[in-house]
Design a protein around this motif. Structure first.
Motif, PDB file in Angstrom:
ATOM      1  N   TYR A   1      -0.508   5.289   1.116  1.00 32.47           N
ATOM      2  CA  TYR A   1      -1.034   4.635   2.304  1.00 32.47           C
ATOM      3  C   TYR A   1      -1.681   5.535   2.891  1.00 32.47           C
ATOM      4  O   TYR A   1      -2.917   5.424   3.604  1.00 32.47           O
ATOM      5  CB  TYR A   1       0.160   4.144   3.016  1.00 32.47           C
ATOM      6  N   ASP A   2      -1.278   7.068   3.249  1.00 35.89           N
ATOM      7  CA  ASP A   2      -1.980   7.849   4.001  1.00 35.89           C
ATOM      8  C   ASP A   2      -3.104   8.209   3.183  1.00 35.89           C
ATOM      9  O   ASP A   2      -4.257   8.394   3.912  1.00 35.89           O
ATOM     10  CB  ASP A   2      -0.892   9.124   3.917  1.00 35.89           C
ATOM     11  N   ARG A   3      -3.075   8.549   2.006  1.00 33.50           N
ATOM     12  CA  ARG A   3      -4.429   8.750   1.169  1.00 33.50           C
ATOM     13  C   ARG A   3      -5.290   7.702   1.184  1.00 33.50           C
ATOM     14  O   ARG A   3      -6.636   8.402   1.610  1.00 33.50           O
ATOM     15  CB  ARG A   3      -3.990   9.472  -0.500  1.00 33.50           C
TER      16      ARG A   3
ATOM     17  N   ASN B   1      -7.276  -7.235  -1.702  1.00 35.02           N
ATOM     18  CA  ASN B   1      -5.979  -7.405  -2.078  1.00 35.02           C
ATOM     19  C   ASN B   1      -5.849  -7.693  -3.401  1.00 35.02           C
ATOM     20  O   ASN B   1      -6.533  -8.528  -4.169  1.00 35.02           O
ATOM     21  CB  ASN B   1      -5.207  -8.531  -1.341  1.00 35.02           C
ATOM     22  N   VAL B   2      -5.274  -6.775  -4.243  1.00 32.55           N
ATOM     23  CA  VAL B   2      -5.277  -6.587  -5.756  1.00 32.55           C
ATOM     24  C   VAL B   2      -3.986  -6.732  -6.144  1.00 32.55           C
ATOM     25  O   VAL B   2      -3.109  -6.228  -5.583  1.00 32.55           O
ATOM     26  CB  VAL B   2      -6.289  -5.738  -6.351  1.00 32.55           C
TER      27      VAL B   2
ATOM     28  N   LEU C   1      -0.269  -2.895   0.001  1.00 31.88           N
ATOM     29  CA  LEU C   1      -0.382  -3.993   1.001  1.00 31.88           C
ATOM     30  C   LEU C   1       0.042  -5.512   0.497  1.00 31.88           C
ATOM     31  O   LEU C   1      -0.766  -6.216   0.315  1.00 31.88           O
ATOM     32  CB  LEU C   1      -2.116  -3.911   1.286  1.00 31.88           C
ATOM     33  N   LEU C   2       1.362  -5.416   0.601  1.00 35.00           N
ATOM     34  CA  LEU C   2       2.058  -6.325   0.008  1.00 35.00           C
ATOM     35  C   LEU C   2       2.418  -7.756   0.796  1.00 35.00           C
ATOM     36  O   LEU C   2       2.848  -8.827   0.396  1.00 35.00           O
ATOM     37  CB  LEU C   2       3.079  -6.110  -0.811  1.00 35.00           C
ATOM     38  N   SER C   3       1.956  -7.560   2.212  1.00 38.46           N
ATOM     39  CA  SER C   3       1.994  -8.569   3.118  1.00 38.46           C
ATOM     40  C   SER C   3       0.888  -8.634   3.873  1.00 38.46           C
ATOM     41  O   SER C   3       0.302  -7.583   3.902  1.00 38.46           O
ATOM     42  CB  SER C   3       3.263  -8.426   3.727  1.00 38.46           C
ATOM     43  N   PRO C   4       0.531  -9.895   4.471  1.00 39.46           N
ATOM     44  CA  PRO C   4      -0.551 -10.062   5.383  1.00 39.46           C
ATOM     45  C   PRO C   4      -0.546  -9.115   6.546  1.00 39.46           C
ATOM     46  O   PRO C   4      -1.567  -8.709   7.061  1.00 39.46           O
ATOM     47  CB  PRO C   4      -0.711 -11.360   5.621  1.00 39.46           C
ATOM     48  N   LEU C   5       0.671  -9.006   7.041  1.00 43.91           N
ATOM     49  CA  LEU C   5       0.991  -8.279   8.239  1.00 43.91           C
ATOM     50  C   LEU C   5       0.445  -6.683   7.893  1.00 43.91           C
ATOM     51  O   LEU C   5      -0.201  -6.036   8.947  1.00 43.91           O
ATOM     52  CB  LEU C   5       2.267  -8.379   8.697  1.00 43.91           C
ATOM     53  N   GLU C   6       0.891  -6.101   6.768  1.00 42.71           N
ATOM     54  CA  GLU C   6       0.739  -4.907   6.462  1.00 42.71           C
ATOM     55  C   GLU C   6      -1.032  -4.734   6.134  1.00 42.71           C
ATOM     56  O   GLU C   6      -1.590  -3.606   6.539  1.00 42.71           O
ATOM     57  CB  GLU C   6       1.422  -4.357   5.313  1.00 42.71           C
TER      58      GLU C   6
ATOM     59  N   ALA D   1      -3.174  -6.398   7.465  1.00 44.82           N
ATOM     60  CA  ALA D   1      -3.975  -6.328   8.935  1.00 44.82           C
ATOM     61  C   ALA D   1      -3.977  -5.244   9.494  1.00 44.82           C
ATOM     62  O   ALA D   1      -4.806  -4.633  10.048  1.00 44.82           O
ATOM     63  CB  ALA D   1      -3.447  -7.381   9.511  1.00 44.82           C
ATOM     64  N   GLU D   2      -2.743  -4.547   9.444  1.00 43.15           N
ATOM     65  CA  GLU D   2      -2.443  -3.207  10.094  1.00 43.15           C
ATOM     66  C   GLU D   2      -3.442  -1.958   9.358  1.00 43.15           C
ATOM     67  O   GLU D   2      -3.940  -1.219  10.259  1.00 43.15           O
ATOM     68  CB  GLU D   2      -1.255  -2.991  10.117  1.00 43.15           C
ATOM     69  N   PHE D   3      -3.495  -2.141   8.354  1.00 39.32           N
ATOM     70  CA  PHE D   3      -4.264  -0.951   7.429  1.00 39.32           C
ATOM     71  C   PHE D   3      -5.718  -1.217   7.788  1.00 39.32           C
ATOM     72  O   PHE D   3      -6.307  -0.377   8.060  1.00 39.32           O
ATOM     73  CB  PHE D   3      -4.064  -1.209   6.118  1.00 39.32           C
ATOM     74  N   VAL D   4      -6.150  -2.609   7.832  1.00 42.27           N
ATOM     75  CA  VAL D   4      -7.846  -2.630   8.143  1.00 42.27           C
ATOM     76  C   VAL D   4      -7.905  -2.007   9.629  1.00 42.27           C
ATOM     77  O   VAL D   4      -8.858  -1.538   9.774  1.00 42.27           O
ATOM     78  CB  VAL D   4      -7.902  -4.073   7.919  1.00 42.27           C
ATOM     79  N   ASP D   5      -7.032  -2.437  10.379  1.00 42.49           N
ATOM     80  CA  ASP D   5      -7.231  -2.083  11.768  1.00 42.49           C
ATOM     81  C   ASP D   5      -7.100  -0.606  11.946  1.00 42.49           C
ATOM     82  O   ASP D   5      -7.929  -0.036  12.663  1.00 42.49           O
ATOM     83  CB  ASP D   5      -6.062  -2.815  12.713  1.00 42.49           C
TER      84      ASP D   5
END
Length: 267
Positions: free
Chosen positions: A120-122, A145-146, A151-156, A158-162
């Motif tokens: 996630y950090d990298r 999403n592949v 990023l196994l949930s839509p909430l995560e 969305a957070e990553f994109v933000d």
């Protein structure tokens, strides 16, 4: 909606021939992939392709790639990670030349050598670096999403994109079929909302439950009526790009059929 086909389904060898076939089939766009030894590394060939698609009335919705599976942006190896970033920068340059304003990025690969939290950090750092380059070129870095155990949930998602968007233009390249194995695409779409910048479509058969379950729209278990309603709910009226394999025989017959099905599903 505007409809395109990804290179995964191209029936011909060269980009120009595929572009002509797609134009004849009524597509609005063509989505090429940056491959390890493909033509998109050659500036002259990219210029020629740009002129050709313009001449026949096609647009390029995005530039895609499979290279980030071999050169993960989350790799613990710095050289591998840097190679992935360089591939992303090349995609942005190509997108700029082709008047595409998006690239498709696989942000990470989680495996036995790459822990989820470290990935996630990298990935966040790598995508942020590409977003800064994309900002200068007017190109949005779209995270897809592949099946990468990330990023196994839509909430995560969305957070990553933000988080990544703090460095430049980052959005979601949402793949409908990729979610169906473990979730409901229509729910993901509503949660991601206006983060959705591009959409890939294919279907998925849950009775097979492996990569072999991927199939053409209308042949699997995606609730397309619900997907269309969700896209309307978030006011999405952009590109819908089919990412499906060509037929094993008479591959040139697949694009027209899928184009007709896209019109049926999204008109």
């Amino acid at each position: 909606m505007r409809f395109a086909l990804n290179q995964m389904g191209f029936p011909a060898e060269d980009l120009e021939s595929n572009a002509e076939l797609l134009a004849d089939a009524g597509y609005d766009g063509i989505e090429p992939n940056l491959t390890a030894d493909g033509p998109l590394w050659d500036d002259d060939l990219v210029d020629d392709f740009a002129a050709h698609v313009d001449e026949i009335g096609l647009d390029v919705p995005a530039v895609s790639t499979t290279l980030h599976w071999d050169r993960p942006l989350s790799s613990p190896d710095a050289e591998t990670r840097a190679a992935g970033v360089e591939a992303g920068k090349r995609m942005i340059a190509v997108a700029d030349t082709l008047n595409a304003d998006a690239v498709l990025i696989v942000p990470a690969v989680v495996d036995e050598t790459t822990r989820y939290d470290e990935a996630y950090d990298r990935a966040l750092e790598s995508v942020g670096e590409l977003a800064a380059v994309g900002a200068d070129a007017g190109v949005t870095v779209c995270v897809e999403n592949v099946w990468n155990d990330f990023l196994l949930s839509p909430l995560e998602f969305a957070e990553f994109v933000d988080e990544a968007a703090e460095s430049g233009p980052v959005a979601a390249y949402f793949d409908v079929g990729n979610v169906r194995r473990f979730g409901r695409p229509e729910q993901w779409i509503r949660i991601l909302g206006d983060r959705v910048e591009r959409v890939h479509v294919k279907d998925y058969r849950t009775d097979i439950d492996t990569i072999d379950g991927f199939t053409y729209p209308l042949e699997g278990d995606v609730d397309w009526e619900a997907v269309n309603a969700a896209l309307e709910a978030i006011d999405y009226d952009g590109w819908v790009t089919a990412e499906v394999s060509p037929y094993r025989t008479a591959p040139e017959r697949m694009p027209p059929r899928v184009r007709a099905d896209l019109a049926h599903l999204f008109s």
